[in-house]
Write a protein that holds these residues in place. Structure first.
Motif, PDB file in Angstrom:
ATOM      1  N   UNK A 135      46.934  45.180  40.609  1.00 23.83           N
ATOM      2  CA  UNK A 135      47.063  44.362  39.640  1.00 23.83           C
ATOM      3  C   UNK A 135      47.339  42.750  40.051  1.00 23.83           C
ATOM      4  N   UNK A 136      47.874  42.758  41.157  1.00 19.13           N
ATOM      5  CA  UNK A 136      48.076  41.426  41.625  1.00 19.13           C
ATOM      6  C   UNK A 136      47.565  41.242  43.151  1.00 19.13           C
ATOM      7  N   UNK A 137      46.685  40.191  43.151  1.00 18.83           N
ATOM      8  CA  UNK A 137      46.116  40.032  44.503  1.00 18.83           C
ATOM      9  C   UNK A 137      46.036  38.506  44.733  1.00 18.83           C
ATOM     10  N   UNK A 138      45.934  38.402  46.054  1.00 22.17           N
ATOM     11  CA  UNK A 138      46.475  37.209  46.591  1.00 22.17           C
ATOM     12  C   UNK A 138      45.139  36.104  46.794  1.00 22.17           C
ATOM     13  N   UNK A 139      44.122  36.742  46.556  1.00 21.59           N
ATOM     14  CA  UNK A 139      42.770  35.794  46.592  1.00 21.59           C
ATOM     15  C   UNK A 139      41.533  36.649  47.200  1.00 21.59           C
ATOM     16  N   UNK A 140      40.807  35.912  47.548  1.00 22.13           N
ATOM     17  CA  UNK A 140      39.530  36.279  48.129  1.00 22.13           C
ATOM     18  C   UNK A 140      39.633  36.995  49.351  1.00 22.13           C
ATOM     19  N   UNK A 141      38.965  38.484  49.417  1.00 20.65           N
ATOM     20  CA  UNK A 141      38.140  39.032  48.777  1.00 20.65           C
ATOM     21  C   UNK A 141      39.172  39.880  47.772  1.00 20.65           C
ATOM     22  N   UNK A 163      33.960  38.568  46.127  1.00 18.82           N
ATOM     23  CA  UNK A 163      34.336  37.393  46.328  1.00 18.82           C
ATOM     24  C   UNK A 163      35.289  36.937  45.199  1.00 18.82           C
ATOM     25  N   UNK A 164      36.326  36.195  45.229  1.00 23.75           N
ATOM     26  CA  UNK A 164      37.160  36.021  44.113  1.00 23.75           C
ATOM     27  C   UNK A 164      36.684  34.586  43.416  1.00 23.75           C
ATOM     28  N   UNK A 165      36.719  34.503  41.962  1.00 21.84           N
ATOM     29  CA  UNK A 165      35.915  33.367  41.619  1.00 21.84           C
ATOM     30  C   UNK A 165      36.641  32.019  41.837  1.00 21.84           C
ATOM     31  N   UNK A 166      38.001  32.151  41.996  1.00 25.67           N
ATOM     32  CA  UNK A 166      38.960  31.078  42.018  1.00 25.67           C
ATOM     33  C   UNK A 166      40.456  31.465  42.644  1.00 25.67           C
ATOM     34  N   UNK A 167      41.196  30.345  42.861  1.00 23.77           N
ATOM     35  CA  UNK A 167      42.256  30.726  43.627  1.00 23.77           C
ATOM     36  C   UNK A 167      43.295  31.264  42.645  1.00 23.77           C
ATOM     37  N   UNK A 168      43.213  30.897  41.317  1.00 30.82           N
ATOM     38  CA  UNK A 168      44.361  31.542  40.329  1.00 30.82           C
ATOM     39  C   UNK A 168      43.598  31.701  39.084  1.00 30.82           C
ATOM     40  N   UNK A 169      43.877  33.142  38.624  1.00 31.24           N
ATOM     41  CA  UNK A 169      43.151  33.543  37.043  1.00 31.24           C
ATOM     42  C   UNK A 169      43.319  35.111  36.884  1.00 31.24           C
ATOM     43  N   UNK A 195      42.744  42.436  37.143  1.00 35.06           N
ATOM     44  CA  UNK A 195      43.637  42.002  38.118  1.00 35.06           C
ATOM     45  C   UNK A 195      44.020  40.274  37.997  1.00 35.06           C
ATOM     46  N   UNK A 196      45.197  39.879  38.470  1.00 32.56           N
ATOM     47  CA  UNK A 196      45.439  38.692  38.224  1.00 32.56           C
ATOM     48  C   UNK A 196      45.514  38.172  40.163  1.00 32.56           C
ATOM     49  N   UNK A 197      44.898  36.957  39.945  1.00 31.66           N
ATOM     50  CA  UNK A 197      44.709  36.088  41.376  1.00 31.66           C
ATOM     51  C   UNK A 197      45.827  35.217  41.257  1.00 31.66           C
ATOM     52  N   UNK A 198      46.708  35.421  42.331  1.00 33.66           N
ATOM     53  CA  UNK A 198      47.652  34.579  42.829  1.00 33.66           C
ATOM     54  C   UNK A 198      48.062  34.331  44.213  1.00 33.66           C
ATOM     55  N   UNK A 199      47.792  33.239  45.037  1.00 28.86           N
ATOM     56  CA  UNK A 199      48.167  33.249  46.292  1.00 28.86           C
ATOM     57  C   UNK A 199      49.608  33.871  46.596  1.00 28.86           C
ATOM     58  N   UNK A 200      49.847  34.194  47.776  1.00 30.54           N
ATOM     59  CA  UNK A 200      51.204  34.872  48.229  1.00 30.54           C
ATOM     60  C   UNK A 200      52.285  33.858  48.035  1.00 30.54           C
ATOM     61  N   UNK A 201      51.840  32.528  48.822  1.00 29.66           N
ATOM     62  CA  UNK A 201      53.002  31.339  48.736  1.00 29.66           C
ATOM     63  C   UNK A 201      53.321  31.197  47.388  1.00 29.66           C
ATOM     64  N   UNK A 202      52.447  31.091  46.431  1.00 26.65           N
ATOM     65  CA  UNK A 202      52.695  30.730  45.055  1.00 26.65           C
ATOM     66  C   UNK A 202      53.543  31.741  44.525  1.00 26.65           C
ATOM     67  N   UNK A 203      53.195  33.181  44.885  1.00 24.46           N
ATOM     68  CA  UNK A 203      54.221  34.094  44.195  1.00 24.46           C
ATOM     69  C   UNK A 203      55.538  34.114  44.846  1.00 24.46           C
ATOM     70  N   UNK A 204      55.722  33.566  46.307  1.00 29.29           N
ATOM     71  CA  UNK A 204      57.020  33.311  47.114  1.00 29.29           C
ATOM     72  C   UNK A 204      57.760  32.249  46.248  1.00 29.29           C
ATOM     73  N   UNK A 205      56.973  31.461  45.940  1.00 29.88           N
ATOM     74  CA  UNK A 205      57.750  30.131  45.539  1.00 29.88           C
ATOM     75  C   UNK A 205      58.273  30.388  43.909  1.00 29.88           C
ATOM     76  N   UNK A 206      57.467  31.217  43.152  1.00 34.70           N
ATOM     77  CA  UNK A 206      57.761  31.620  41.907  1.00 34.70           C
ATOM     78  C   UNK A 206      59.119  32.307  42.013  1.00 34.70           C
ATOM     79  N   UNK A 207      59.227  33.373  42.686  1.00 34.32           N
ATOM     80  CA  UNK A 207      60.244  34.366  42.844  1.00 34.32           C
ATOM     81  C   UNK A 207      61.476  33.692  43.100  1.00 34.32           C
TER      82      UNK A 207
END
Length: 301
Positions: A180-186, A239-245, A267-279
């Protein structure tokens, strides 16, 4: 694009390269050899036979000597890793002994091709259903005087043999999963197709990524044979449509002359670094809050 693993697993050419290593620095290299077709469907009634040819191609400049062999074809896991070393348990299942092939080596001149004849004789007692083998063309290196290094190429043509009779065709989708949570493309997902029958069938389909409004953002396809008594996993990468969404991955399989049903997963796209910063931010805020709460409790009489 969807990448799928593999057999040959639809089927495509496969190369088994072995290195015979000695001490001298001389190299006798095979420039290139191919076989056509790389796979074929054959249906034969028990007690009958069929003849045909495989084309062996020398796409190099030097002459090539080759020999032929045949082996049972199995798969070892859901990703369909090819296994040509295991021997089927009984003669009515293994089709190796059904093949008549040339017993001598042959030479193909550079840039030329040769016909490799074969005959398949199916015994009357053969088990109804699917039987799977590979016919190999293997180069025979020409070693010069003394010691040398020789490269050997071994390429195969897969035979999907169906012995005619009361075959059982039974297939189903075992599962469709996507994190459900994926870091980005692909974006990745997995479709597992089960074959509970006694003959192979082709599975194919398309996978799509859509936004929350149903607009298609990217698309890919998959295809491959599913052998009886096995489950095949198709790993999808789109291919992921965008970096977040928030997006939906949907797949529509096709097998045994039937389509669907369409299966989907949000699925929700969020880069791994963004997830780390949020957590890390949540953890810091929680720590500050607990610290403030602890100090207040200590101040109370």
């Amino acid at each position: 694009m969807v990448r799928f693993s593999l057999m040959r697993a639809s089927a495509a050419a496969f190369t088994l390269a072995a290195m015979l290593v000695m001490t001298a620095p001389v190299l006798a290299a095979v420039e290139g050899i191919g076989v056509s077709p790389t796979s074929q469907e054959v249906e034969i009634a028990p007690g009958s036979s069929k003849t045909g040819t495989i084309t062996v191609i020398n796409d190099g400049a030097s002459d090539i000597t080759y020999k032929v062999s045949v082996a049972d074809y199995h798969v070892t896991n859901e990703l369909y890793k090819a296994d040509f070393n295991s021997i089927s348990s009984s003669a009515d299942v293994s089709a190796v002994s059904w093949f008549t092939l040339p017993k001598t080596t042959a030479v193909i001149k550079g840039g030329d091709e040769a016909a490799l004849p074969y005959t398949i004789r199916v015994p009357a007692s053969a088990a109804i259903g699917g039987h799977y083998v590979a016919v190999f063309a293997e180069t025979v290196p020409k070693l010069g005087p003394g010691t040398a290094i020789a490269r050997v190429q071994k390429l195969g043509s897969l035979f999907y043999i169906g012995v005619a009779g009361a075959v059982t065709r039974d297939g189903s989708v075992a599962s469709f999963t996507a994190a459900w949570l994926q870091p980005g493309s692909p974006l990745t997902a997995s479709l597992r197709v089960r074959n509970a029958g006694n003959v192979h069938f082709a599975a194919s389909g398309d996978a799509r990524v859509t936004d929350i409004f149903g607009k298609e953002m990217s698309k890919g396809v998959f295809k491959g044979e599913v052998l009886p008594g096995t489950t095949r996993r198709f790993d999808l990468a789109l291919a992921a449509p965008g970096p977040v969404g928030l997006y939906k991955i949907a797949v529509t399989p096709h097998y045994l002359d039937a389509n669907g049903p369409t299966l989907s997963q949000w699925v929700f796209i969020m880069p791994t670094l963004t997830v780390i910063i949020i957590l890390a931010t949540i953890g810091l805020v929680a720590a500050l809050y607990l610290g403030m709460l602890t100090r207040r409790l200590r101040r109370q009489p």
